[in-house]
Enzyme design. Structure first.
Site, PDB file in Angstrom:
ATOM      1  N   GLU A 217      -0.125  -8.321   9.671  1.00 60.33           N
ATOM      2  CA  GLU A 217       0.666  -7.325  10.389  1.00 60.33           C
ATOM      3  C   GLU A 217       1.245  -7.898  11.684  1.00 60.33           C
ATOM      4  OE1 GLU A 217      -2.338  -6.791   9.173  1.00 60.33           O
ATOM      5  OE2 GLU A 217      -2.210  -5.079   7.803  1.00 60.33           O
ATOM      6  N   GLU A 334      12.587   4.648  -1.147  1.00 58.09           N
ATOM      7  CA  GLU A 334      12.776   4.155  -2.512  1.00 58.09           C
ATOM      8  C   GLU A 334      11.671   4.771  -3.354  1.00 58.09           C
ATOM      9  OE1 GLU A 334      13.264  -0.186  -3.160  1.00 58.09           O
ATOM     10  OE2 GLU A 334      12.036   0.073  -4.957  1.00 58.09           O
TER      11      GLU A 334
END
Ligand SMILES: *[C@@H]1O[C@H](CO)[C@@H](O)[C@H](O)[C@H]1NC(C)=O
Ligand SMILES: *[C@@H]1O[C@H](CO)[C@@H](O)[C@H](O)[C@H]1NC(C)=O
Ligand SMILES: *[C@@H]1O[C@H](CO)[C@@H](O)[C@H](O)[C@H]1NC(C)=O
Ligand SMILES: *[C@@H]1O[C@H](CO)[C@@H](O)[C@H](O)[C@H]1NC(C)=O
Ligand SMILES: *[C@@H]1O[C@H](CO)[C@@H](O)[C@H](O)[C@H]1NC(C)=O
Ligand SMILES: *[C@@H]1O[C@H](CO)[C@@H](O)[C@H](O)[C@H]1NC(C)=O
Ligand SMILES: *[C@@H]1O[C@H](CO)[C@@H](O)[C@H](O)[C@H]1NC(C)=O
Ligand SMILES: *[C@@H]1O[C@H](CO)[C@@H](O)[C@H](O)[C@H]1NC(C)=O
Ligand SMILES: *[C@@H]1O[C@H](CO)[C@@H](O)[C@H](O)[C@H]1NC(C)=O
Ligand SMILES: *[C@@H]1O[C@H](CO)[C@@H](O)[C@H](O)[C@H]1NC(C)=O
Length: 565
Positions: A217, A334
């Site tokens: 991250e 999406e």
């Protein structure tokens, strides 16, 4: 016990012979749903954004979907216009997906796109591709009122030491998108998206683009911030009218909630410390095309699966919001039924359209503000096939009808916004796996505008349930019909007729012959323009009497009770 017997049933038009809502067919079960008068939330507004039902188009398929200036794709334009008429605005289009992270720009390419399919990586889209100047013409063909999100290459373009050319290409692309989408009368550029599913970069089934050891991250956030800072330098030069990067990005667009990188952690280590992200976007596929045990009934026509799957994203979002109350609104950037582009016989059926209705309305009911259903040429889950190819015929596909129904259920969101309440049956939740029921409220939750029932019990129209061989006429199994009663204690004395609009096909395995309120949008009918069919019931009404209204819903169909029309 309430007096059901006096309730009016569906009115049938006498000319019809093929109406599945035959009053003599058995009503296998009866479901009662209390409907509150108001839906007023206590926290943030649950109203959806305009164009709630929106689209995501695979970057490598965009030239096929949109065409170019000399050959616009009028079929796509027509299908978008149909949705605009129902929603008040056309779907927002995000151009991106896996191929955005492979696309390189070449100013000398004479075609829009030159891609190479490597079947070992994916048989459905190119995993190496170059786009040329004419690629960007596709942004000018579908109408002036469409708002786009362009997906930029972070997969190759974000690791400069690995691919210096991709970094240059990234910055050139930003300038070209600026030129085509922000000039003239108002901007059509809604947002940028820098990187598709970066949580999968080190594990991707199509080939990792980051090392497992280094990709975490902290590294992601550092590179994302560095890349967006460079993008903003181009924006300031090429399209300063965008007014800076604040709120101009969709992100982080992770592929899921349990992958190698966590969105919560990325947020915590400063992903959005500059406030660039305007919508918190996440991606959802219910399961995989090749995942063992996936069937229409078990996986898609199963509200329990949809609910569990969507809820996991809400849990993640709520955890982020608990620490950062200013996290932007939640969207699916999406989504579709089965990843790896869907499975034939499942993702292209009427059953998948019913799933699409449940998925989108359920998402709205738990706080998603917009859903971009993903598309690609030859994809099995596509709402339409924009061009004729060797493996798929040009045409409107079953999932398009989910968008039509959802748009109709939410109404004109430009005129007034709407919020969705998931309704539970009185008493127990038994049977809720097989159906989903929603109330749509307008005027900040103070007006009940529509009710929706999605009856997801499978009903096959073909012998093997594969859409291939129809039953012989003498042998067609009976299609069960369920009755749903809504109980509105607050209604008062007046009786009122309510319009009934149905999403219908011969069965959950049907891949053609789908209609909404008697309309077909098929290519074969009138190139995608709405055509009223002569063989489907329309103009049906039901009556509210004593605060009760009932409607019959055949298995594998959905119905909309429209209090406004
Ligand atoms: C909001 O309402 C829901 C449902 O009634 C309840 O579960 C929740 O605790 C409430 N939240 C606040 C902040 O009052
Ligand atoms: C526009 O599209 C047509 C049809 O696909 C194609 O033949 C033509 O080469 C394209 N034009 C450009 C500039 O790419
Ligand atoms: C497309 O790419 C292939 C493979 O790299 C190449 O052989 C071909 O010449 C390219 N086509 C065009 C029009 O640039
Ligand atoms: C620009 O857009 C506005 C709002 O959509 C419209 O009223 C106006 O006529 C447009 N002007 C031109 C020159 O197209
Ligand atoms: C970036 O690319 C270089 C060169 O290919 C590679 O050594 C490095 O591990 C890559 N960085 C990440 C985070 O994957
Ligand atoms: C950050 O971006 C600059 C260009 O703006 C680039 O030169 C530099 O290598 C980038 N740093 C990293 C760690 O990617
Ligand atoms: C629906 O999904 C739940 C949860 O995965 C599962 O337990 C159940 O068996 C499924 N229903 C059907 C009919 O397959
Ligand atoms: C429909 O066909 C599928 C595939 O053969 C089968 O699994 C399913 O049980 C059938 N559904 C019904 C309701 O008969
Ligand atoms: C649907 O059923 C009707 C009547 O049974 C039949 O005429 C029609 O061809 C069927 N449609 C499809 C797409 O199979
Ligand atoms: C109605 O007509 C359409 C178009 O011919 C066909 O696809 C569909 O299957 C028919 N539906 C029924 C119920 O007969």
């Amino acid at each position: 016990m309430l007096p059901f017997h006096h309730l009016l049933l569906s009115l049938l038009l006498p000319r019809l012979t093929t109406n599945p809502i035959n009053p003599s067919s058995p009503s296998h079960s009866h479901h009662q749903y209390p409907v509150p008068r108001l839906y007023t939330p206590n926290t943030t507004s649950p109203d959806v954004l305009e164009s709630f039902t929106s689209l995501s188009i695979e970057l490598s398929s965009f030239p096929s979907y949109a065409g170019n200036l000399s050959h616009p794709n009028y079929f796509s334009k027509t299908l978008l216009t149909n949705l605009a008429h129902l929603s008040g605005s056309p779907p927002y289009i995000r151009v991106g997906g896996n191929t955005q992270d492979y696309a390189l720009y070449s100013p000398s390419l004479t075609v829009a796109l030159n891609g190479t399919i490597n079947p070992a990586r994916s048989p459905d889209y190119p995993t190496s591709l170059t786009i040329g100047p004419s690629f960007f013409e596709s942004y000018l063909t579908l109408g002036d009122n469409i708002r786009y999100t362009h997906g930029l290459n972070f997969g190759l373009g974000g690791n400069i030491s690995h691919h210096p050319q991709a970094w240059i290409s990234l910055l050139e692309t930003v300038g070209l998108v600026c030129d085509v989408l922000t000039k003239g009368n108002g901007t059509k550029l809604y947002m940028w998206q820098y990187g598709n599913e970066p949580d999968l970069y080190s594990t991707s089934a199509q080939g990792p683009v980051r090392s497992r050891e280094e990709w975490d991250e902290v590294r992601y956030v550092r590179d994302w911030r560095n890349g967006t800072a460079a993008i903003e330098r181009v924006v300031r030069e090429r399209c300063p009218e965008l007014g800076g990067g604040r709120g101009r990005y969709l992100g982080p667009d992770f592929g899921g909630v349990g992958n190698r990188l966590s969105a919560r952690k990325a947020w915590e280590v400063g992903l959005n410390e500059g406030g660039e992200i305007g919508l918190f976007s996440t991606h959802k596929f219910i399961s995989g095309a090749a995942t063992p045990g996936v069937t229409l009934q078990h996986t898609l026509l199963n509200h329990t699966v949809t609910k569990r799957s969507v809820d996991a994203h809400v849990v993640e979002y709520d955890a982020i919001r608990a620490k950062d109350p200013s996290v932007p609104p939640l969207v699916f950037g999406e989504a579709n039924s089965l990843y790896n582009q869907g499975r034939p016989g499942l993702s292209n059926t009427f059953g998948a359209a019913l799933w699409g209705v449940d998925f989108q309305l359920y998402s709205a009911s738990v706080g998603f503000k917009r859903v971009h259903m993903h598309q690609g040429t030859n994809y099995r889950y596509a709402a339409w096939q924009p061009v004729e190819t060797e493996i798929a015929t040009k045409g409107t596909k079953a999932p398009y009808y989910a968008a039509v129904f959802v748009a109709a259920a939410l109404g004109d969101l430009v005129r007034r916004s709407a919020r969705v309440l998931s309704l539970s049956p009185d008493g127990s939740t038994a049977g809720s796996e097989h159906e989903a029921v929603y109330g749509v409220y307008t005027h900040a939750g103070s007006v009940l505008a529509r009710l929706v029932v999605v009856n997801m019990r499978g009903y096959n129209t073909t012998v093997s349930g594969d859409g291939l061989e129809p039953y012989p006429p003498s042998d067609v199994p009976e299609r069960p019909v369920r009755e749903y009663t809504f109980q509105m204690d607050w209604w008062g004395d007046c009786d009122r007729k309510i319009a009934v609009r149905r999403l219908m096909a011969n069965g959950s395995d049907a891949i053609t012959g789908i209609s909404y309120d008697g309309w077909t949008y098929d290519w074969e009918a009138d190139e995608g323009r709405p055509v009223r069919l002569g063989n489907v019931t329309v103009g049906e009404t039901v009556e509210v009497h004593g605060g009760l209204v009932s409607v019959k819903v055949p298995d594998s169909s959905a119905v909309l009770l429209d209090f406004e029309g």
